[in-house]
Design a protein around this motif. Structure first.
Motif, PDB file in Angstrom:
ATOM      1  N   LEU A  88      52.335  14.461  35.303  1.00 59.51           N
ATOM      2  CA  LEU A  88      52.252  13.697  34.058  1.00 59.51           C
ATOM      3  C   LEU A  88      51.766  14.557  32.888  1.00 59.51           C
ATOM      4  O   LEU A  88      52.408  14.579  31.828  1.00 59.51           O
ATOM      5  CB  LEU A  88      51.348  12.467  34.252  1.00 59.51           C
ATOM      6  CG  LEU A  88      51.204  11.568  33.008  1.00 59.51           C
ATOM      7  CD1 LEU A  88      52.554  11.009  32.590  1.00 59.51           C
ATOM      8  CD2 LEU A  88      50.210  10.434  33.282  1.00 59.51           C
ATOM      9  N   PRO A  89      50.658  15.302  33.023  1.00 57.41           N
ATOM     10  CA  PRO A  89      50.241  16.179  31.914  1.00 57.41           C
ATOM     11  C   PRO A  89      51.268  17.278  31.618  1.00 57.41           C
ATOM     12  O   PRO A  89      51.427  17.674  30.460  1.00 57.41           O
ATOM     13  CB  PRO A  89      48.924  16.777  32.419  1.00 57.41           C
ATOM     14  CG  PRO A  89      48.424  15.812  33.438  1.00 57.41           C
ATOM     15  CD  PRO A  89      49.657  15.297  34.112  1.00 57.41           C
ATOM     16  N   LEU A  90      51.955  17.787  32.654  1.00 57.87           N
ATOM     17  CA  LEU A  90      52.963  18.827  32.437  1.00 57.87           C
ATOM     18  C   LEU A  90      54.097  18.305  31.562  1.00 57.87           C
ATOM     19  O   LEU A  90      54.525  18.976  30.607  1.00 57.87           O
ATOM     20  CB  LEU A  90      53.524  19.304  33.781  1.00 57.87           C
ATOM     21  CG  LEU A  90      54.674  20.327  33.719  1.00 57.87           C
ATOM     22  CD1 LEU A  90      54.223  21.603  33.029  1.00 57.87           C
ATOM     23  CD2 LEU A  90      55.206  20.622  35.108  1.00 57.87           C
ATOM     24  N   TYR A  91      54.573  17.114  31.853  1.00 58.10           N
ATOM     25  CA  TYR A  91      55.642  16.529  31.040  1.00 58.10           C
ATOM     26  C   TYR A  91      55.177  16.331  29.597  1.00 58.10           C
ATOM     27  O   TYR A  91      55.925  16.585  28.652  1.00 58.10           O
ATOM     28  CB  TYR A  91      56.088  15.187  31.630  1.00 58.10           C
ATOM     29  CG  TYR A  91      56.686  15.260  33.012  1.00 58.10           C
ATOM     30  CD1 TYR A  91      57.260  16.439  33.487  1.00 58.10           C
ATOM     31  CD2 TYR A  91      56.656  14.151  33.864  1.00 58.10           C
ATOM     32  CE1 TYR A  91      57.803  16.498  34.761  1.00 58.10           C
ATOM     33  CE2 TYR A  91      57.205  14.210  35.142  1.00 58.10           C
ATOM     34  CZ  TYR A  91      57.767  15.391  35.585  1.00 58.10           C
ATOM     35  OH  TYR A  91      58.306  15.447  36.857  1.00 58.10           O
ATOM     36  N   PHE A  92      53.959  15.881  29.450  1.00 59.60           N
ATOM     37  CA  PHE A  92      53.434  15.626  28.109  1.00 59.60           C
ATOM     38  C   PHE A  92      53.329  16.920  27.301  1.00 59.60           C
ATOM     39  O   PHE A  92      53.599  16.942  26.099  1.00 59.60           O
ATOM     40  CB  PHE A  92      52.064  14.945  28.216  1.00 59.60           C
ATOM     41  CG  PHE A  92      51.449  14.599  26.897  1.00 59.60           C
ATOM     42  CD1 PHE A  92      52.040  13.665  26.059  1.00 59.60           C
ATOM     43  CD2 PHE A  92      50.283  15.215  26.472  1.00 59.60           C
ATOM     44  CE1 PHE A  92      51.477  13.342  24.830  1.00 59.60           C
ATOM     45  CE2 PHE A  92      49.718  14.902  25.253  1.00 59.60           C
ATOM     46  CZ  PHE A  92      50.310  13.959  24.430  1.00 59.60           C
ATOM     47  N   SER A  93      52.950  18.004  27.954  1.00 59.10           N
ATOM     48  CA  SER A  93      52.763  19.277  27.256  1.00 59.10           C
ATOM     49  C   SER A  93      54.073  19.843  26.721  1.00 59.10           C
ATOM     50  O   SER A  93      54.069  20.660  25.776  1.00 59.10           O
ATOM     51  CB  SER A  93      52.102  20.298  28.182  1.00 59.10           C
ATOM     52  OG  SER A  93      52.976  20.669  29.230  1.00 59.10           O
ATOM     53  N   LEU A  94      55.203  19.431  27.281  1.00 53.26           N
ATOM     54  CA  LEU A  94      56.499  19.923  26.820  1.00 53.26           C
ATOM     55  C   LEU A  94      56.773  19.519  25.371  1.00 53.26           C
ATOM     56  O   LEU A  94      57.529  20.199  24.662  1.00 53.26           O
ATOM     57  CB  LEU A  94      57.617  19.408  27.727  1.00 53.26           C
ATOM     58  CG  LEU A  94      57.598  19.939  29.169  1.00 53.26           C
ATOM     59  CD1 LEU A  94      58.725  19.319  29.974  1.00 53.26           C
ATOM     60  CD2 LEU A  94      57.696  21.461  29.195  1.00 53.26           C
ATOM     61  N   ILE A  95      56.163  18.440  24.932  1.00 48.49           N
ATOM     62  CA  ILE A  95      56.307  18.022  23.528  1.00 48.49           C
ATOM     63  C   ILE A  95      55.776  19.116  22.610  1.00 48.49           C
ATOM     64  O   ILE A  95      56.391  19.459  21.585  1.00 48.49           O
ATOM     65  CB  ILE A  95      55.556  16.700  23.277  1.00 48.49           C
ATOM     66  CG1 ILE A  95      56.139  15.575  24.124  1.00 48.49           C
ATOM     67  CG2 ILE A  95      55.583  16.321  21.798  1.00 48.49           C
ATOM     68  CD1 ILE A  95      55.328  14.290  24.098  1.00 48.49           C
ATOM     69  N   PHE A  96      54.645  19.688  22.966  1.00 46.44           N
ATOM     70  CA  PHE A  96      54.033  20.739  22.154  1.00 46.44           C
ATOM     71  C   PHE A  96      54.834  22.037  22.231  1.00 46.44           C
ATOM     72  O   PHE A  96      54.914  22.778  21.246  1.00 46.44           O
ATOM     73  CB  PHE A  96      52.584  20.966  22.589  1.00 46.44           C
ATOM     74  CG  PHE A  96      51.695  19.800  22.300  1.00 46.44           C
ATOM     75  CD1 PHE A  96      51.076  19.675  21.073  1.00 46.44           C
ATOM     76  CD2 PHE A  96      51.494  18.804  23.250  1.00 46.44           C
ATOM     77  CE1 PHE A  96      50.269  18.592  20.789  1.00 46.44           C
ATOM     78  CE2 PHE A  96      50.689  17.719  22.982  1.00 46.44           C
ATOM     79  CZ  PHE A  96      50.076  17.611  21.742  1.00 46.44           C
ATOM     80  N   VAL A  97      55.441  22.294  23.388  1.00 47.37           N
ATOM     81  CA  VAL A  97      56.284  23.485  23.513  1.00 47.37           C
ATOM     82  C   VAL A  97      57.433  23.428  22.509  1.00 47.37           C
ATOM     83  O   VAL A  97      57.694  24.386  21.776  1.00 47.37           O
ATOM     84  CB  VAL A  97      56.842  23.615  24.943  1.00 47.37           C
ATOM     85  CG1 VAL A  97      57.863  24.742  25.022  1.00 47.37           C
ATOM     86  CG2 VAL A  97      55.723  23.875  25.933  1.00 47.37           C
ATOM     87  N   VAL A  98      58.102  22.294  22.457  1.00 48.42           N
ATOM     88  CA  VAL A  98      59.235  22.124  21.549  1.00 48.42           C
ATOM     89  C   VAL A  98      58.784  22.236  20.099  1.00 48.42           C
ATOM     90  O   VAL A  98      59.392  22.952  19.289  1.00 48.42           O
ATOM     91  CB  VAL A  98      59.929  20.772  21.792  1.00 48.42           C
ATOM     92  CG1 VAL A  98      61.001  20.529  20.731  1.00 48.42           C
ATOM     93  CG2 VAL A  98      60.553  20.736  23.176  1.00 48.42           C
ATOM     94  N   GLY A  99      57.688  21.548  19.744  1.00 43.91           N
ATOM     95  CA  GLY A  99      57.201  21.550  18.363  1.00 43.91           C
ATOM     96  C   GLY A  99      56.811  22.937  17.871  1.00 43.91           C
ATOM     97  O   GLY A  99      57.225  23.376  16.786  1.00 43.91           O
TER      98      GLY A  99
END
Length: 445
Positions: A88-99
């Motif tokens: 769950l935290p890994l999926y959420f962190s992908l938002i920051f990767v893209v941004g």
């Protein structure tokens, strides 16, 4: 400290400390290489590094929340909880990767113009940032898998990967910055590419080691696509405060970089020269910080509050003693340290004064790292530390930095000293919270 505590501390902290010190030591070599390119390059890469650190610290906050959950579910022997706490935290962190990737690729000049006035510094920083964008995803995947391995009592494995990546980064820096052999001289672009390639190599090694270890321990950890409402609520309760707190803290650190950047290229270069020795000093206790969260978290997950409290006090004693000793060493060695760099004598003199200020506040810094970032967050009560970070950084550090730099127009070493006093504000609040024992919660239920 009992034998069990010492063994756990050594098994978890030592590999992380060795890895961090290796990284910091070779970062020093990198800085010496970059230093030969001039003050504008030193300042530019230093300021670009502050922006990338905003990504690293933000994602590290997500990883820290995952680590809190994983450590307690490991203590409770709940494999599904471990799995959900990873994905769950890994999926959420992908938002920051893209941004951050999009911002670094398409608006680097606009971003770096916020940090400095000098056009040459901005240009070099923007070029570094554009190349650096490719390293965000490998960096976060390495963080998550490494956290899982440490909670599986395999802290040595990510340390091995880290050491390989660090050595690779240093070698590639030498080859790409200066254009050794048939390779072109790429300067700041070469430094960024070397960093990205080292992140990719580290990720590949860590993932390979994890797959091997997963088979040995008969751990399945299949990808999770759905999560129970109760788990999401529990994870959000822990994640949201630590994410907001760490993001605002890192944003505050970036505001400090803005202050330094607008004081001029040479003062900013002096601050950048301070960072490697700061990394080495803090790195000496980085493993202790990681170990504190895991060890105390395991005890809380097993419902042993008496043991958790005893371990917390042991970490306080260890941190304060080590902090004082390391601070004195930094202060004594700083005149020798600055001679490593090919910079003007004035820049060296300013760096020595900045390091003296750093040595004075060092014990408070590492107390906040180990006790605030490890012990007090091990029980999942991250909202308290969010408040501490916000009060310290935005209630004291940022106002003091702007006031001393732009109103009183003090030299950069005094600016750094006064804004660093926010560490003592955070120490005071953390001691009160530690004594209250409100942080001692079992979230693995």
């Amino acid at each position: 400290m009992d034998k069990e505590f010492k063994k756990k501390l050594t098994d978890i902290a030592l590999p992380i400390t060795v890895q961090t010190l290796m990284h910091s030591s070779l970062s020093l070599i990198d800085q010496i290489m970059i230093g030969s390119l001039g003050s504008a390059c030193i300042a530019g890469i230093g300021l670009a590094g502050k922006f990338t650190s905003l990504f690293s610290v933000t994602v590290s906050a997500i990883v820290a929340a995952a680590g809190i959950l994983i450590s307690q579910y490991v203590g409770a022997k709940n494999e599904r909880g471990v799995r959900d706490s990873f994905y769950l935290p890994l999926y959420f962190s992908l938002i920051f990767v893209v941004g951050f990737t999009l911002a670094s690729l398409f608006a680097p000049n606009q971003i770096m113009a916020f940090y400095a006035d000098d056009s040459e510094t901005i240009s070099k920083a923007a070029l570094y940032l554009r190349w650096r964008a490719a390293g965000y995803f490998p960096e976060i995947l390495t963080m998550f898998v490494s956290t899982l391995l440490r909670n599986m009592n395999r802290a040595k494995l990510p340390a091995v990967a880290g050491v390989v990546a660090i050595i690779t980064n240093t070698l590639l820096n030498w080859l790409l910055i200066f254009g050794i052999g048939p390779l072109p001289r790429m300067e700041e672009s070469g430094a960024a590419i070397a960093t990205v390639l080292s992140h990719v190599i580290e990720m590949l090694i860590v993932v390979a080691l994890f797959i091997r270890e997963k088979k040995k321990q008969n751990l399945f950890l299949h990808p999770a696509l759905t999560f129970s409402r109760e788990f999401v609520k529990n994870a959000a309760f822990i994640l949201a405060p630590i994410l907001v707190g760490e993001f605002l803290w890192s944003l505050g650190e970036n505001m400090y970089a803005v202050i330094y950047g607008h004081l001029g290229t040479e003062p900013c270069a002096a601050m950048t020269l301070m960072y490697p020795i700061q990394g080495i000093a803090i790195g000496a206790l980085c493993g202790v910080s990681s170990a504190s969260g895991i060890i105390v978290g395991n005890s809380l997950g097993a419902n042993d509050e008496k043991k958790a409290w005893s371990q917390a006090i042991d970490f306080v004693r260890l941190t304060v003693t080590a902090g004082i000793i390391i601070g004195l060493i930094v202060c004594l060695l700083s005149p020798l340290y600055v001679k490593l760099f090919n910079v003007a004598p004035e820049t060296r003199a300013v760096t020595v004064k900045i390091l003296a200020a750093f040595a004075f506040v060092f014990t408070a810094k590492v107390f906040n790292m180990v006790i605030g970032g490890g012990v007090l967050q091990s029980g999942g009560q991250t909202k308290f530390m969010t408040a501490v970070n916000i009060i310290g950084t935005w209630g004291a550090g940022v106002p003091l930095g702007f006031a001393t730099a732009y109103f009183f127009k003090l030299p950069i070493w005094w600016v750094y000293f006064f804004l660093s006093l926010e560490e003592f504000v955070r120490v005071g609040i953390s001691i009160w919270l530690l004594k209250s024992r409100r942080w001692m919660k079992n979230v693995a239920v």
